[in-house]
Design a protein around this motif. Structure first.
Motif, mmCIF file in Angstrom:
data_model
loop_
_atom_site.group_PDB
_atom_site.id
_atom_site.type_symbol
_atom_site.label_atom_id
_atom_site.label_comp_id
_atom_site.label_asym_id
_atom_site.label_seq_id
_atom_site.Cartn_x
_atom_site.Cartn_y
_atom_site.Cartn_z
ATOM 1 N N SER A 135 0.845 -1.211 0.000
ATOM 2 C CA SER A 135 0.000 0.000 0.000
ATOM 3 C C SER A 135 0.869 1.246 0.000
ATOM 4 O O SER A 135 0.591 2.222 0.696
ATOM 5 C CB SER A 135 -0.918 0.013 1.233
ATOM 6 O OG SER A 135 -1.587 -1.205 1.416
ATOM 7 N N GLY A 237 -4.059 -3.185 -2.132
ATOM 8 C CA GLY A 237 -5.479 -3.485 -2.179
ATOM 9 C C GLY A 237 -6.172 -2.604 -3.201
ATOM 10 O O GLY A 237 -5.838 -1.424 -3.335
ATOM 11 N N ASP A 238 -7.158 -3.169 -3.906
ATOM 12 C CA ASP A 238 -7.821 -2.352 -4.927
ATOM 13 C C ASP A 238 -8.939 -1.488 -4.347
ATOM 14 O O ASP A 238 -9.603 -0.746 -5.081
ATOM 15 C CB ASP A 238 -8.322 -3.216 -6.088
ATOM 16 C CG ASP A 238 -9.537 -4.060 -5.752
ATOM 17 O OD1 ASP A 238 -10.040 -4.015 -4.600
ATOM 18 O OD2 ASP A 238 -10.017 -4.776 -6.658
ATOM 19 N N ASP A 240 -8.098 0.577 -1.717
ATOM 20 C CA ASP A 240 -7.287 1.472 -0.899
ATOM 21 C C ASP A 240 -7.794 2.902 -1.096
ATOM 22 O O ASP A 240 -7.657 3.480 -2.168
ATOM 23 C CB ASP A 240 -5.813 1.353 -1.312
ATOM 24 C CG ASP A 240 -4.858 2.063 -0.371
ATOM 25 O OD1 ASP A 240 -5.246 3.106 0.186
ATOM 26 O OD2 ASP A 240 -3.732 1.569 -0.199
ATOM 27 N N HIS A 245 -4.572 2.478 -5.761
ATOM 28 C CA HIS A 245 -3.607 1.512 -6.295
ATOM 29 C C HIS A 245 -3.198 1.788 -7.735
ATOM 30 O O HIS A 245 -2.066 1.497 -8.133
ATOM 31 C CB HIS A 245 -4.174 0.099 -6.183
ATOM 32 C CG HIS A 245 -5.280 -0.215 -7.147
ATOM 33 N ND1 HIS A 245 -6.578 0.237 -6.983
ATOM 34 C CD2 HIS A 245 -5.277 -0.935 -8.311
ATOM 35 C CE1 HIS A 245 -7.323 -0.192 -7.978
ATOM 36 N NE2 HIS A 245 -6.572 -0.898 -8.804
ATOM 37 N N TYR A 264 -5.074 -7.044 -4.356
ATOM 38 C CA TYR A 264 -5.985 -7.761 -3.470
ATOM 39 C C TYR A 264 -7.384 -7.160 -3.570
ATOM 40 O O TYR A 264 -7.615 -6.033 -3.122
ATOM 41 C CB TYR A 264 -5.479 -7.682 -2.031
ATOM 42 C CG TYR A 264 -4.140 -8.368 -1.839
ATOM 43 C CD1 TYR A 264 -4.070 -9.693 -1.441
ATOM 44 C CD2 TYR A 264 -2.953 -7.691 -2.087
ATOM 45 C CE1 TYR A 264 -2.852 -10.342 -1.274
ATOM 46 C CE2 TYR A 264 -1.731 -8.322 -1.940
ATOM 47 C CZ TYR A 264 -1.691 -9.644 -1.532
ATOM 48 O OH TYR A 264 -0.466 -10.276 -1.383
ATOM 49 N N PHE A 267 -9.367 -5.228 -0.528
ATOM 50 C CA PHE A 267 -8.531 -4.966 0.647
ATOM 51 C C PHE A 267 -8.290 -3.456 0.793
ATOM 52 O O PHE A 267 -8.091 -2.752 -0.196
ATOM 53 C CB PHE A 267 -7.188 -5.678 0.546
ATOM 54 C CG PHE A 267 -7.240 -7.143 0.910
ATOM 55 C CD1 PHE A 267 -8.422 -7.855 0.885
ATOM 56 C CD2 PHE A 267 -6.085 -7.814 1.274
ATOM 57 C CE1 PHE A 267 -8.464 -9.210 1.205
ATOM 58 C CE2 PHE A 267 -6.110 -9.159 1.611
ATOM 59 C CZ PHE A 267 -7.301 -9.866 1.573
ATOM 60 N N MET A 271 -4.259 -3.093 5.179
ATOM 61 C CA MET A 271 -4.400 -4.549 5.066
ATOM 62 C C MET A 271 -3.372 -5.356 5.858
ATOM 63 O O MET A 271 -3.667 -6.498 6.230
ATOM 64 C CB MET A 271 -4.438 -4.975 3.590
ATOM 65 C CG MET A 271 -3.218 -4.672 2.785
ATOM 66 S SD MET A 271 -3.514 -5.097 1.018
ATOM 67 C CE MET A 271 -1.851 -4.898 0.357
ATOM 68 N N ASN A 275 -6.008 -7.705 7.362
ATOM 69 C CA ASN A 275 -5.884 -8.885 6.504
ATOM 70 C C ASN A 275 -4.525 -9.546 6.722
ATOM 71 O O ASN A 275 -3.887 -10.016 5.790
ATOM 72 C CB ASN A 275 -6.058 -8.512 5.030
ATOM 73 C CG ASN A 275 -7.360 -7.785 4.750
ATOM 74 O OD1 ASN A 275 -7.362 -6.571 4.595
ATOM 75 N ND2 ASN A 275 -8.466 -8.501 4.710
#
Length: 289
Positions: A135, A237-238, A240, A245, A264, A267, A271, A275
């Protein structure tokens, strides 16, 4: 460059000092001295504590794990200046030198990802074998003519204004909302996670955090990324909402010569915390691969 010395705390909690600008860098150093080292770099405005889930996991896997509080963050000195990527990278070099921690695998989240990239590009005497950025802010967050996909500067000006007006409330709203995706429909916010983010943020210096917004948003890492040839895992993460991203992880992976991009679905920015199981296992596979 900062120079470190052993402090009087417990073995895992020592300090380093720079006689030139008075900075003390707090760090944790756990695990066997002869094991492969993983050095973790936290995001804004947090501390080494944000890596608890990763440090305990990799410690149990037999690694030596190191994490430090960036200057002006956590338990490190609240010095008046040096809140820029070059100083951040030089502080890393001081910790690495003091702990004899060359050839570590460096892992950075958010602003810490920028710190990792600048450290590897700036301190080439350390033969870092691999790195991972999660990230992360590179290549460049702010919108410019050459970076049309970036965020308008007003976004970051507003962050500084909110910090200056009521940092305590601002540092509650970020983790309770976009940082962990707790503002999404069906999300189940964790009071402990939110409070821990607030605790870490409020430990640090308002001045360092205010200046740090410029550091993470306006530093262009493009040349750094292009100069790096070691394997780098880029994780993003998509969903974010802090560091989108498309203009960060995706572009960083393109600029790096030897990258692996993992996106991800769903996410959030935070994350590594919410996650952790997925992130830890993917990091482990990369480290051992």
């Amino acid at each position: 460059m900062p120079r470190a010395k052993t402090g009087s705390g417990a073995a895992a909690y020592e300090t380093g000092t720079d006689p030139q600008d008075g900075v003390e860098i707090f760090y944790k150093d756990w695990g066997p001295r002869d094991a492969q080292i993983i050095h973790f770099h936290h995001g804004w405005p947090l501390s080494a504590d944000d890596w608890d889930a990763q440090m305990l996991f990799f410690l149990a896997q037999g690694f030596r794990v190191i994490a430090h509080d960036r200057r002006g963050h956590g338990r490190s000195s609240q010095v008046r200046d040096g809140h820029d990527m070059d100083h951040y990278a030089d502080d890393v070099a001081a910790v690495v030198s003091h702990l004899d921690a060359q050839q570590a695998i460096h892992v950075g989240h958010s602003t810490g990802g920028g710190e990792v990239i600048r450290y590897i590009a700036r301190h080439t005497a350390d033969p870092v074998p691999k790195a991972a950025i999660i990230s992360a802010v590179p290549p460049l967050m702010v919108k410019t003519e050459s970076n049309p996909g970036g965020l308008p500067k007003k976004v970051f000006d507003d962050l500084q204004a909110q910090l200056a007006a009521n940092r305590a409330q601002f540092y509650r709203d970020i983790p309770a909302g976009p940082f962990y995706g707790y503002n999404r429909p069906g999300a189940k916010p964790s009071e402990g996670v939110i409070s821990n983010w607030w605790r870490q943020g409020m430990m640090g210096s308002a001045k360092a955090h205010y200046d740090g917004i410029v550091a993470f948003s306006q530093t262009d890492f493009s040349a750094d990324l292009e100069s790096i040839t070691i394997p780098v895992l880029v994780m993003h993460g998509d969903d974010d909402q802090i560091v989108p991203h498309e203009n960060a992880g995706v572009l960083s992976a393109k600029l790096l010569k030897n990258s692996t991009l993992k996106l991800y679905p769903g996410f959030p920015h935070g994350m590594p915390t919410v996650n952790a199981e997925t992130i830890n296992n993917d990091l482990l596979a990369f480290v051992r691969g």
